[in-house]
Motif scaffolding. Structure first.
Motif, PDB file in Angstrom:
ATOM      1  N   ALA A 165      24.308  26.571   0.885  1.00  0.00           N
ATOM      2  CA  ALA A 165      23.579  25.457   1.482  1.00  0.00           C
ATOM      3  C   ALA A 165      22.953  24.563   0.409  1.00  0.00           C
ATOM      4  CB  ALA A 165      22.504  25.985   2.426  1.00  0.00           C
ATOM      5  N   VAL A 166      22.321  25.172  -0.583  1.00  0.00           N
ATOM      6  CA  VAL A 166      21.691  24.396  -1.658  1.00  0.00           C
ATOM      7  C   VAL A 166      22.761  23.669  -2.469  1.00  0.00           C
ATOM      8  CG1 VAL A 166      20.367  24.568  -3.801  1.00  0.00           C
ATOM      9  CG2 VAL A 166      19.643  25.852  -1.784  1.00  0.00           C
ATOM     10  N   GLY A 167      23.863  24.359  -2.762  1.00  0.00           N
ATOM     11  CA  GLY A 167      24.918  23.743  -3.543  1.00  0.00           C
ATOM     12  C   GLY A 167      25.620  22.605  -2.825  1.00  0.00           C
ATOM     13  N   MET A 168      25.535  22.582  -1.498  1.00  0.00           N
ATOM     14  CA  MET A 168      26.168  21.526  -0.717  1.00  0.00           C
ATOM     15  C   MET A 168      25.297  20.280  -0.626  1.00  0.00           C
ATOM     16  SD  MET A 168      29.055  21.270   1.315  1.00  0.00           S
ATOM     17  CE  MET A 168      29.359  19.766   0.412  1.00  0.00           C
ATOM     18  N   MET A 212      19.734  20.509  -4.210  1.00  0.00           N
ATOM     19  CA  MET A 212      20.329  21.001  -5.443  1.00  0.00           C
ATOM     20  C   MET A 212      19.545  20.501  -6.650  1.00  0.00           C
ATOM     21  SD  MET A 212      24.010  19.821  -6.994  1.00  0.00           S
ATOM     22  CE  MET A 212      24.890  20.095  -5.475  1.00  0.00           C
ATOM     23  N   LYS A 213      19.224  19.196  -6.640  1.00  0.00           N
ATOM     24  CA  LYS A 213      18.487  18.614  -7.759  1.00  0.00           C
ATOM     25  C   LYS A 213      17.068  19.184  -7.845  1.00  0.00           C
ATOM     26  CE  LYS A 213      21.056  14.229  -7.460  1.00  0.00           C
ATOM     27  NZ  LYS A 213      21.758  14.240  -8.751  1.00  0.00           N
ATOM     28  N   VAL A 214      16.458  19.405  -6.682  1.00  0.00           N
ATOM     29  CA  VAL A 214      15.115  19.983  -6.666  1.00  0.00           C
ATOM     30  C   VAL A 214      15.124  21.368  -7.313  1.00  0.00           C
ATOM     31  CG1 VAL A 214      13.279  20.844  -5.166  1.00  0.00           C
ATOM     32  CG2 VAL A 214      14.380  18.650  -4.649  1.00  0.00           C
ATOM     33  N   GLY A 224      14.136  23.980 -14.843  1.00  0.00           N
ATOM     34  CA  GLY A 224      14.019  23.380 -16.163  1.00  0.00           C
ATOM     35  C   GLY A 224      15.241  22.612 -16.612  1.00  0.00           C
ATOM     36  N   LEU A 225      16.206  22.388 -15.694  1.00  0.00           N
ATOM     37  CA  LEU A 225      17.391  21.603 -16.025  1.00  0.00           C
ATOM     38  C   LEU A 225      17.103  20.121 -15.827  1.00  0.00           C
ATOM     39  CD1 LEU A 225      19.841  23.967 -14.172  1.00  0.00           C
ATOM     40  CD2 LEU A 225      20.034  23.433 -16.607  1.00  0.00           C
ATOM     41  N   LYS A 226      17.659  19.297 -16.696  1.00  0.00           N
ATOM     42  CA  LYS A 226      17.413  17.855 -16.612  1.00  0.00           C
ATOM     43  C   LYS A 226      18.414  17.227 -15.656  1.00  0.00           C
ATOM     44  CE  LYS A 226      16.876  13.672 -19.415  1.00  0.00           C
ATOM     45  NZ  LYS A 226      15.540  13.390 -18.849  1.00  0.00           N
ATOM     46  N   VAL A 227      17.902  16.462 -14.681  1.00  0.00           N
ATOM     47  CA  VAL A 227      18.759  15.725 -13.750  1.00  0.00           C
ATOM     48  C   VAL A 227      18.526  14.231 -13.951  1.00  0.00           C
ATOM     49  CG1 VAL A 227      18.633  17.615 -12.084  1.00  0.00           C
ATOM     50  CG2 VAL A 227      17.106  15.645 -11.830  1.00  0.00           C
ATOM     51  N   GLY A 228      19.492  13.424 -13.513  1.00  0.00           N
ATOM     52  CA  GLY A 228      19.372  11.980 -13.639  1.00  0.00           C
ATOM     53  C   GLY A 228      18.487  11.387 -12.556  1.00  0.00           C
ATOM     54  N   PRO A 229      18.062  10.132 -12.720  1.00  0.00           N
ATOM     55  CA  PRO A 229      17.233   9.457 -11.708  1.00  0.00           C
ATOM     56  C   PRO A 229      17.996   9.301 -10.390  1.00  0.00           C
ATOM     57  CG  PRO A 229      17.201   8.265 -13.803  1.00  0.00           C
ATOM     58  CD  PRO A 229      18.304   9.276 -13.899  1.00  0.00           C
ATOM     59  N   TYR A 230      17.293   9.495  -9.287  1.00  0.00           N
ATOM     60  CA  TYR A 230      17.949   9.398  -7.973  1.00  0.00           C
ATOM     61  C   TYR A 230      16.928   9.087  -6.893  1.00  0.00           C
ATOM     62  CZ  TYR A 230      16.056  14.024  -6.764  1.00  0.00           C
ATOM     63  OH  TYR A 230      15.205  15.075  -6.486  1.00  0.00           O
ATOM     64  N   GLU A 231      17.418   8.653  -5.749  1.00  0.00           N
ATOM     65  CA  GLU A 231      16.617   8.457  -4.548  1.00  0.00           C
ATOM     66  C   GLU A 231      17.373   9.063  -3.367  1.00  0.00           C
ATOM     67  OE1 GLU A 231      13.645   7.317  -4.012  1.00  0.00           O
ATOM     68  OE2 GLU A 231      13.145   6.420  -5.957  1.00  0.00           O
ATOM     69  N   VAL A 232      16.623   9.510  -2.370  1.00  0.00           N
ATOM     70  CA  VAL A 232      17.201  10.075  -1.150  1.00  0.00           C
ATOM     71  C   VAL A 232      16.843   9.172   0.023  1.00  0.00           C
ATOM     72  CG1 VAL A 232      17.224  12.062   0.413  1.00  0.00           C
ATOM     73  CG2 VAL A 232      17.042  12.419  -2.061  1.00  0.00           C
ATOM     74  N   GLU A 257      22.844  10.101 -26.752  1.00  0.00           N
ATOM     75  CA  GLU A 257      21.615  10.584 -27.415  1.00  0.00           C
ATOM     76  C   GLU A 257      21.620  12.106 -27.598  1.00  0.00           C
ATOM     77  OE1 GLU A 257      21.495   6.832 -25.818  1.00  0.00           O
ATOM     78  OE2 GLU A 257      21.522   8.627 -24.541  1.00  0.00           O
ATOM     79  N   GLY A 258      22.676  12.755 -27.109  1.00  0.00           N
ATOM     80  CA  GLY A 258      22.788  14.206 -27.286  1.00  0.00           C
ATOM     81  C   GLY A 258      22.183  15.018 -26.154  1.00  0.00           C
ATOM     82  N   GLU A 259      21.798  14.355 -25.056  1.00  0.00           N
ATOM     83  CA  GLU A 259      21.236  15.078 -23.917  1.00  0.00           C
ATOM     84  C   GLU A 259      22.350  15.641 -23.032  1.00  0.00           C
ATOM     85  OE1 GLU A 259      17.046  13.561 -22.328  1.00  0.00           O
ATOM     86  OE2 GLU A 259      18.610  12.023 -22.151  1.00  0.00           O
ATOM     87  N   LEU A 260      22.064  16.778 -22.410  1.00  0.00           N
ATOM     88  CA  LEU A 260      22.939  17.342 -21.395  1.00  0.00           C
ATOM     89  C   LEU A 260      22.217  17.238 -20.062  1.00  0.00           C
ATOM     90  CD1 LEU A 260      24.299  20.426 -23.339  1.00  0.00           C
ATOM     91  CD2 LEU A 260      25.700  18.563 -22.416  1.00  0.00           C
ATOM     92  N   ILE A 261      22.734  16.397 -19.174  1.00  0.00           N
ATOM     93  CA  ILE A 261      22.134  16.149 -17.867  1.00  0.00           C
ATOM     94  C   ILE A 261      23.036  16.774 -16.813  1.00  0.00           C
ATOM     95  CG2 ILE A 261      21.414  14.386 -16.215  1.00  0.00           C
ATOM     96  CD1 ILE A 261      20.979  12.515 -18.617  1.00  0.00           C
ATOM     97  N   ILE A 262      22.487  17.682 -16.022  1.00  0.00           N
ATOM     98  CA  ILE A 262      23.305  18.335 -15.001  1.00  0.00           C
ATOM     99  C   ILE A 262      23.543  17.376 -13.841  1.00  0.00           C
ATOM    100  CG2 ILE A 262      21.347  19.420 -13.789  1.00  0.00           C
ATOM    101  CD1 ILE A 262      23.218  21.937 -13.520  1.00  0.00           C
ATOM    102  N   ASN A 263      24.791  17.295 -13.409  1.00  0.00           N
ATOM    103  CA  ASN A 263      25.143  16.410 -12.298  1.00  0.00           C
ATOM    104  C   ASN A 263      25.172  17.187 -10.989  1.00  0.00           C
ATOM    105  OD1 ASN A 263      26.065  14.168 -10.837  1.00  0.00           O
ATOM    106  ND2 ASN A 263      28.206  14.651 -11.250  1.00  0.00           N
ATOM    107  N   GLU A 264      25.941  18.269 -10.938  1.00  0.00           N
ATOM    108  CA  GLU A 264      25.992  19.043  -9.700  1.00  0.00           C
ATOM    109  C   GLU A 264      26.640  20.394  -9.938  1.00  0.00           C
ATOM    110  OE1 GLU A 264      28.212  16.803  -6.859  1.00  0.00           O
ATOM    111  OE2 GLU A 264      30.143  17.316  -7.740  1.00  0.00           O
ATOM    112  N   ILE A 265      26.487  21.272  -8.946  1.00  0.00           N
ATOM    113  CA  ILE A 265      27.217  22.528  -8.893  1.00  0.00           C
ATOM    114  C   ILE A 265      28.101  22.493  -7.651  1.00  0.00           C
ATOM    115  CG2 ILE A 265      25.377  23.745  -7.608  1.00  0.00           C
ATOM    116  CD1 ILE A 265      26.177  26.290  -9.175  1.00  0.00           C
TER     117      ILE A 265
END
Length: 386
Positions: A156-159, A164-166, A172-180, A336-344
Motif C-alpha cells: 500500500a505504501v509503495g503504491m 511513500m515520500k512521507v 532520512g532519505l532525501k526526496v524531491g519537492p512535491y505537492e499533493v 551536485e552529487g546528491e542522491l534523491i530517491i524517486n520511488e520504490i
C-alpha cells in the motif's frame, strides 16, 4: 550458495515430501496496467522451471473475474504491438482455504464446483491498484496463502507516491519537492490547488498518486498546462502528486530480500538512457512499445563510493516501507552529487527485458534463477503477522 547473489539452490520443496510446489501465476487485473501485467506473466510462464514447479495460470479480467487461462506464454506477450487482455470466461475460479491448505475451485452456471487442486504459493504479477496496492495481499493473508512479494502495508505504501515520500523522509532519505492534490481539495477549490502546485520549479511531472507504468503522467513546462495535466492524472486516480523536475541521471537498483535474517541483497546500479526519437522522458511507449527507445547501462558508470551509497540507500528504502521479496528503487543522481530517491516499485516490470531482471542478470542472477529464488523466499516466509 552463489557468493555474488546469495542464492541458495534447490530449496523450493514446500513440505518436505519431494512433491513439486504448485504455483498460481496471477495476472491481468482491474487496473489500467492490465496489459502490462499480462506481458509480465508471459515472461514468467516462459521461464519458470516446469520440472521444479507445477504452474497454474490464473487470469483476472477487468471486471474482476478470476479464471483458468492459457499457459502458453505467446498468448500474453506483445504481438504486433497488440496489448494482450484477459477476457471474461464462462467459468470462474475462487480460492478456498480450510485452515490447513488452500485450493482453487472452479464454478460455472449449471454445474457443480470442481477442484483444481492445492495451491502452495501465489506469484502475483499484477501491477497497479487492486493487485499491487495491498488489496490482493490482504486477501491472500486472510486465506493463509503464501505469495511472492511485499505484504499488505508495504504494498500500500509503495503504491501511494504521497505516503511513500512521507515514509522515505522519516527514514532520512532525501526526496524531491512535491505537492499533493486530493480529490476533496480539487473539488473544493481547484484554483488554489493549481496555485500551490505552480510554486514548484518547472518542468513539473503530474502523476496519479497510485498509478504505474507511466500511465496518466504528464510533463508540464509552464502553468498553462497544469490544469489539463491534473485532469489527465485524475482519469486514473482522484489523488494526484505533482513533482518538481529534477536535473540528474536516473539510477535504479534492484533489491532482493535476504534469506532468513540476512540483509536485503542489491544489484549493481543501472542507468536508463532514453534515446529520444519522440520520447522526452521514460514514458509508457518507451518502456513497453518502442524497443529502441531506452537503453540500460549496468553497472552504471558511477564513482565507486556513489555506487556503494546508492545500493545502501536502496536497501534502506526497501526496509523503510517494510518490503519483502523484490523491489526496484529509483533515484536521481544530481550534478551536485546528491542522491534523491524517486520511488520504490514493489512489483516492478518483470519481463526478461524489464529493468529489474536485467539488473540482476548483469549482477550474476539469471531470469529463471530469479523466479526460483522469489518463489523459494515466498515458501520460506510465514503467513500472518511476522
Amino acid at each position: 550458495m552463489n557468493p555474488e547473489t546469495g542464492v541458495v539452490p534447490g530449496t523450493a520443496d514446500s513440505d518436505g515430501t519431494g512433491r513439486r510446489p504448485r504455483v498460481a501465476v496471477l495476472f491481468g487485473g482491474r487496473s489500467s496496467e492490465h496489459s502490462v501485467s499480462c506481458v509480465t506473466a508471459a515472461g514468467v510462464l516462459e521461464a519458470i522451471d516446469r520440472n521444479k514447479y507445477d504452474v497454474v495460470p490464473v487470469g483476472i479480467a477487468r471486471n474482476g473475474q478470476w479464471s483458468l487461462v492459457s499457459a502458453d506464454p505467446s498468448t500474453w506477450s506483445l504481438r504486433s504491438q497488440t496489448l494482450p487482455e484477459v477476457t471474461v470466461g464462462t467459468e470462474s475460479v475462487v480460492l478456498s482455504a480450510d485452515g490447513t491448505s488452500s485450493e482453487l475451485v472452479a464454478h460455472a452456471d449449471g454445474t457443480l464446483p470442481r477442484s483444481l487442486g492445492r495451491i502452495d504459493v501465489v506469484f502475483p504479477v499484477l501491477h497497479g491498484p487492486f493487485g499491487e496496492d495491498g488489496t490482493l495481499q490482504g486477501m491472500l493473508e486472510m486465506a493463509d496463502i503464501r505469495y511472492v512479494g511485499a505484504g499488505v502495508l508495504a504494498s500500500a505504501v509503495g503504491m501511494d507516491k504521497h505516503f511513500m515520500k512521507v515514509v522515505f523522509e522519516s527514514a532520512g532519505l532525501k526526496v524531491g519537492p512535491y505537492e499533493v492534490i486530493t480529490d476533496r481539495q480539487w473539488q473544493k477549490d481547484a484554483s488554489a490547488a493549481l496555485e500551490r502546485a505552480a510554486r514548484l520549479t518547472f518542468p513539473l511531472f503530474v502523476k496519479p498518486a497510485r498509478g504505474g507504468s507511466s500511465m496518466g503522467i504528464t510533463r508540464v513546462t509552464d502553468p498553462t498546462g497544469l490544469r489539463a495535466a491534473v485532469e489527465t492524472a485524475r482519469e486514473h486516480d482522484p489523488k494526484v502528486v505533482v513533482e518538481a523536475g529534477i536535473t540528474g541521471r536516473e539510477i535504479e537498483v534492484a533489491v532482493l530480500q535476504g534469506r532468513g535474517t540476512d540483509d536485503p541483497r542489491t544489484s549493481h546500479p543501472g542507468e536508463i538512457a532514453v534515446q529520444h526519437g519522440g520520447h522526452e522522458w521514460y514514458d509508457f511507449e518507451a518502456k513497453y512499445v518502442d524497443g529502441t527507445a531506452a537503453e540500460l547501462s549496468c553497472p552504471a558508470d558511477l564513482p565507486a563510493e556513489i555506487s556503494e551509497r546508492v545500493r545502501a540507500l536502496a536497501a534502506l528504502g526497501f526496509e523503510a516501507v517494510g518490503a519483502e521479496g523484490l523491489s526496484r528503487v529509483d533515484f536521481f543522481y544530481t550534478p551536485e552529487g546528491e542522491l534523491i530517491i524517486n520511488e520504490i516499485n514493489t512489483m516492478p516490470g518483470f519481463t526478461p527485458v524489464s529493468m529489474y531482471p536485467q539488473m540482476w542478470a548483469k549482477s550474476g542472477l539469471q531470469y529463471t534463477e530469479l523466479i526460483d529464488e522469489l518463489i523459494s523466499l515466498a515458501l520460506e516466509r510465514k503467513t500472518g503477522l511476522r
